[in-house]
Design an enzyme around this catalytic site. Structure first.
Site, short mmCIF file in Angstrom:
data_model
loop_
_atom_site.label_atom_id
_atom_site.label_comp_id
_atom_site.label_asym_id
_atom_site.label_seq_id
_atom_site.Cartn_x
_atom_site.Cartn_y
_atom_site.Cartn_z
N HIS A 208 0.82 -1.22 0.00
CA HIS A 208 0.00 0.00 0.00
C HIS A 208 0.85 1.27 0.00
O HIS A 208 0.36 2.35 -0.31
CB HIS A 208 -1.01 0.00 1.15
CG HIS A 208 -0.46 0.21 2.52
ND1 HIS A 208 -0.17 -0.82 3.40
CD2 HIS A 208 -0.17 1.34 3.20
CE1 HIS A 208 0.25 -0.34 4.54
NE2 HIS A 208 0.27 0.99 4.45
N ASP B 46 1.23 -7.77 2.01
CA ASP B 46 1.41 -6.33 1.87
C ASP B 46 2.89 -5.96 1.74
O ASP B 46 3.50 -5.46 2.68
CB ASP B 46 0.77 -5.62 3.07
CG ASP B 46 0.42 -4.17 2.77
OD1 ASP B 46 0.97 -3.61 1.81
OD2 ASP B 46 -0.40 -3.60 3.50
N SER C 82 3.92 1.97 8.54
CA SER C 82 3.69 1.05 7.43
C SER C 82 4.97 0.83 6.65
O SER C 82 5.63 1.78 6.25
CB SER C 82 2.63 1.62 6.49
OG SER C 82 1.35 1.61 7.07
#
Length: 718
Positions: free
Chosen positions: A80, A217, A654
């Protein structure tokens, strides 16, 4: 220079929860005992050395975290985090989002989204005494804000004389301390590999913030520099950056109970906020945000459902809005019925009682604590009044306003320009202008603006902006048809939607803007003086608030220290280290036992062949055939996908490298669980879990599904 408050704040750190805290690297030697007890095998002192292993391998993407994993500048982060780059390189004929992408040679790598950066931290210095000088300390309001900004800009200018570096001077503890951070700014960033969305976004928004999770991810960039090793703009002649350090991949898999730490750049936490800030945020701001976000998502879906190219343009924005939409709703659900506000209020009253119990403390802190509460109420009222306005501006109007402000500021000496509009900021501004090619559609933008303008015009007249209304030709009481016609006139009267016309304004003078008949340029010019007045008022309030808030935080640090409690600073997008253990939860949010790991068996069970659960057929075939190779877990008898840990992370983390006790890469942090994301405000040791993608799943996909053998060899995984 005075002894750092960051140091003083952790003198009693032994009382902190083992897994709580986003620690600055320089604080770690003072919690060395806890780190060793938790299982760290490295010397904690080595974690403070930013140009040595492993910190030297950790980088920022300016919103996400990442790390070098090869001597050729290969960077690993979350899927992402590279999503915009994938979307902007996708077309209906070559849909990289759906199908994934593997560059099997350097020549096949493609440019990342405009403005993409890799920031390599080189130095961190305490510069508090150079920012808040004795003269600045005497000031208040806008004068204080301006003086602090002036000193910050001077430090940044001196730091950035070392070409190719980006320097910042963020504040800590509400403005009590300032640190100068120097980073190499790598500007040539290229997309190397990303799995199909059926892996990297498996589960989509349904599984976002949920457990059990089965999302791969991960994605890869490569950093490029000129042949002499300097930061440079994109060029076919550039070469891969050679980092001083890169992470080694763990040869052994992890298991429940193992030590784990994450190094990255967490965005913002709010654990030192006052009770009034908690109440305003959860009673008004977050509900308003959730409502507005849901409405915006519905509009984008409606306006793009029949046009794949437009849908691709808005894919990144949709993913971002959805992420925060679910995040804020999750926080609201956790807050509802909790005793958080009551506990926060009780703690604040205890602090005030402690201050008032001593004449010296009362004289130093009491007035500022009362003042900060009053100023926060003033700020919250302004936030509420301006909320709909923030959503209602057409994207081309905000772009025009930015361009005109740049033209105005460019008439001043560089040191006197507003931060954000100096020469150093031009690449970012140009990238923002260029990015509209693949992120803007007039039909979609107008529909969003129309919806939010209706809410804005329904507010009391005193909360509206007269110059803005006049410039757009709108007024309270307008029917939707009349408002739509006014917007049609604006959009039709502007050429800013054209890339070449838009980019041409980057080099224009203020007089060019003032003479223009372009509808959005005219509106930007007409509203400029009004917006500058609003900005000055905000800075006056901000200067007063910063001064009072700093005093409040000084009192809080002293109060907590008197109780033997550690005080780490709230996250502010600077390098932090958090540590804990891989652990499930006896009782998850859904009332079931949460195991520490999920596996590919769950991928096959969830796969539907469509939508958010459309796992690639090649992957499902490999799972069915049990083609796991060396990536099988001996206990699970299959390949692990994601794992839970007790790490204290937030947005910005992240892509953070999850490291084992020896500092080897074992996975990537990418999410939290829905009932624990309120830890941004209220850390709960029992509930807080973050989610990592297991390195073994990444490597298995790359080997057995995407056949990215060249990258596996480069990382030493073969």
């Amino acid at each position: 220079m005075k002894k750092s408050l960051l140091a003083l704040a952790v003198l009693s750190a032994t009382s902190a929860h083992a897994d709580e805290g986003m620690w600055m690297p320089q604080q770690l030697p003072q919690i060395a005992k806890q780190l060793k007890a938790a299982g760290l095998k490295l010397d904690p002192a080595t974690l403070t050395k930013l140009t040595e292993f492993p910190a030297g391998a950790i980088v920022s993407l300016g919103g996400c975290s990442a790390s070098f994993v090869s001597p050729q500048g290969l960077v690993v982060t979350n899927h992402h985090c590279v999503y915009d780059s994938v979307a902007q390189n996708s077309t209906p004929e070559r849909d990289l989002l759906a199908n994934g992408f593997v560059a099997r040679s350097l020549g096949e790598e493609v440019p990342a989204a405009p403005g993409s950066r890799v920031f390599v931290t080189k130095e961190v210095l305490n510069v508090t005494d150079k920012v808040v000088t004795p003269d600045v300390a005497k000031l208040s309001g806008k004068a204080r804000s301006d003086a602090i900004e002036k000193n910050q800009k001077a430090l940044i200018a001196a730091c950035e004389k070392d070409a190719g570096h980006r320097c910042t001077v963020p504040s800590f503890y509400g403005g009590l301390e300032f640190y100068q951070i120097k980073q190499l700014e790598i500007r040539d960033v290229r997309l190397v590999h990303v799995p199909p969305s059926g892996v990297g976004k498996f589960g989509g928004d349904t599984d976002n913030w949920m457990w059990p999770r089965h999302t791969g991810d991960y994605g890869f960039y490569r950093a490029y520099v000129s042949k002499d090793g300097k930061a440079a703009d994109f060029s076919k002649d550039n070469v891969p950056y050679v980092p001083q350090h890169f992470l080694k991949l763990a040869k052994e898999g992890v298991k429940e109970g193992d030590f784990v730490m994450a190094m990255g750049y967490p965005g913002r936490t709010n654990r030192h906020r006052l009770p009034s800030e908690v109440q305003f945020t959860f009673d008004w701001l977050y509900p308003a945000f959730v409502k507005a976000s849901g409405e915006t998502l519905a509009i984008i879906d409606r306006e793009t459902k029949d046009n794949k190219d437009t849908a691709l343009k808005y894919a990144g924005q949709v993913a971002s809005i959805n992420n925060y939409y679910k995040n804020r709703q999750g926080m609201l659900d956790s807050y509802a019925g909790s005793d958080f506000l009551a506990r926060k209020t009780a703690q604040h009253e205890e602090l005030k009682a402690w201050v008032n119990a001593d004449a010296k403390r009362r004289a130093e802190f009491a007035a500022d604590i009362a003042k900060v509460e009053h100023l926060i109420a003033e700020r919250d009222a302004a936030t509420k009044a301006n909320f709909n306005f923030g959503y209602a501006q057409p994207k081309l109007l905000s772009t025009a306003a930015m361009l005109y402000r740049l033209a105005v500021e460019s008439q001043k000496p560089d040191a006197e320009r507003k931060a954000g509009y100096q020469t150093r900021d031009l690449p970012r501004i140009k990238a923002r202008v260029a990015s509209l090619v693949r992120t803007y559609d007039a039909k979609v933008d107008k529909a969003i603006a129309l919806h939010h303008l209706k809410h804005y015009l329904a507010q009391p007249a005193a909360e509206q902006k007269t110059a803005f209304n006049a410039a757009l030709g709108i007024k309270p009481g307008m029917s939707e048809a009349e408002l739509s016609a006014a917007l049609d006139k604006l959009y039709a009267g502007s050429k800013l939607g054209n890339d070449a016309d838009r980019s041409a304004w980057l080099d224009k003078k203020p007089a060019d803007f003032q003479a223009s008949n372009d509808a959005f340029i005219k509106a930007a010019v007409a509203t400029f003086d009004s917006f500058m007045k609003d900005e000055a008022e905000e800075e006056e309030l901000g200067g007063k608030l910063q001064q009072a808030y700093g005093s409040y935080m000084k009192a809080k640090i002293a109060f907590m220290k008197s109780r033997g409690q550690a005080v780490y600073p709230d996250a502010n997008s600077t390098l932090r280290v958090t540590y804990g253990n891989i652990a499930g939860r006896p009782t998850g949010a859904d009332g079931t036992t949460w195991t520490a790991f999920t596996t590919v068996n769950g991928v096959a069970a969830k796969a539907t062949g469509k939508g958010e659960f459309n796992a690639p057929q090649a992957q499902l075939a490999a799972i069915k055939a049990k083609d796991f190779g060396k990536f099988v877990d001996p206990k699970l008898k299959t390949v692990p996908v994601n794992f839970l840990a007790t790490l204290d992370i937030t947005g910005g983390n992240s892509g953070s490298a999850a490291l084992n006790a020896k500092g080897e890469l074992i996975g990537l942090a990418f999410d939290g669980t829905l009932d624990s994301i309120i830890s941004d405000w209220d850390f709960n040791k029992a509930n807080t879990r973050d989610i990592q993608v297991d390195l073994r799943y990444m490597l298995w996909n790359m080997k057995h599904v995407d056949k990215a053998d060249n990258l596996l060899k480069e990382m030493g995984a073969e």
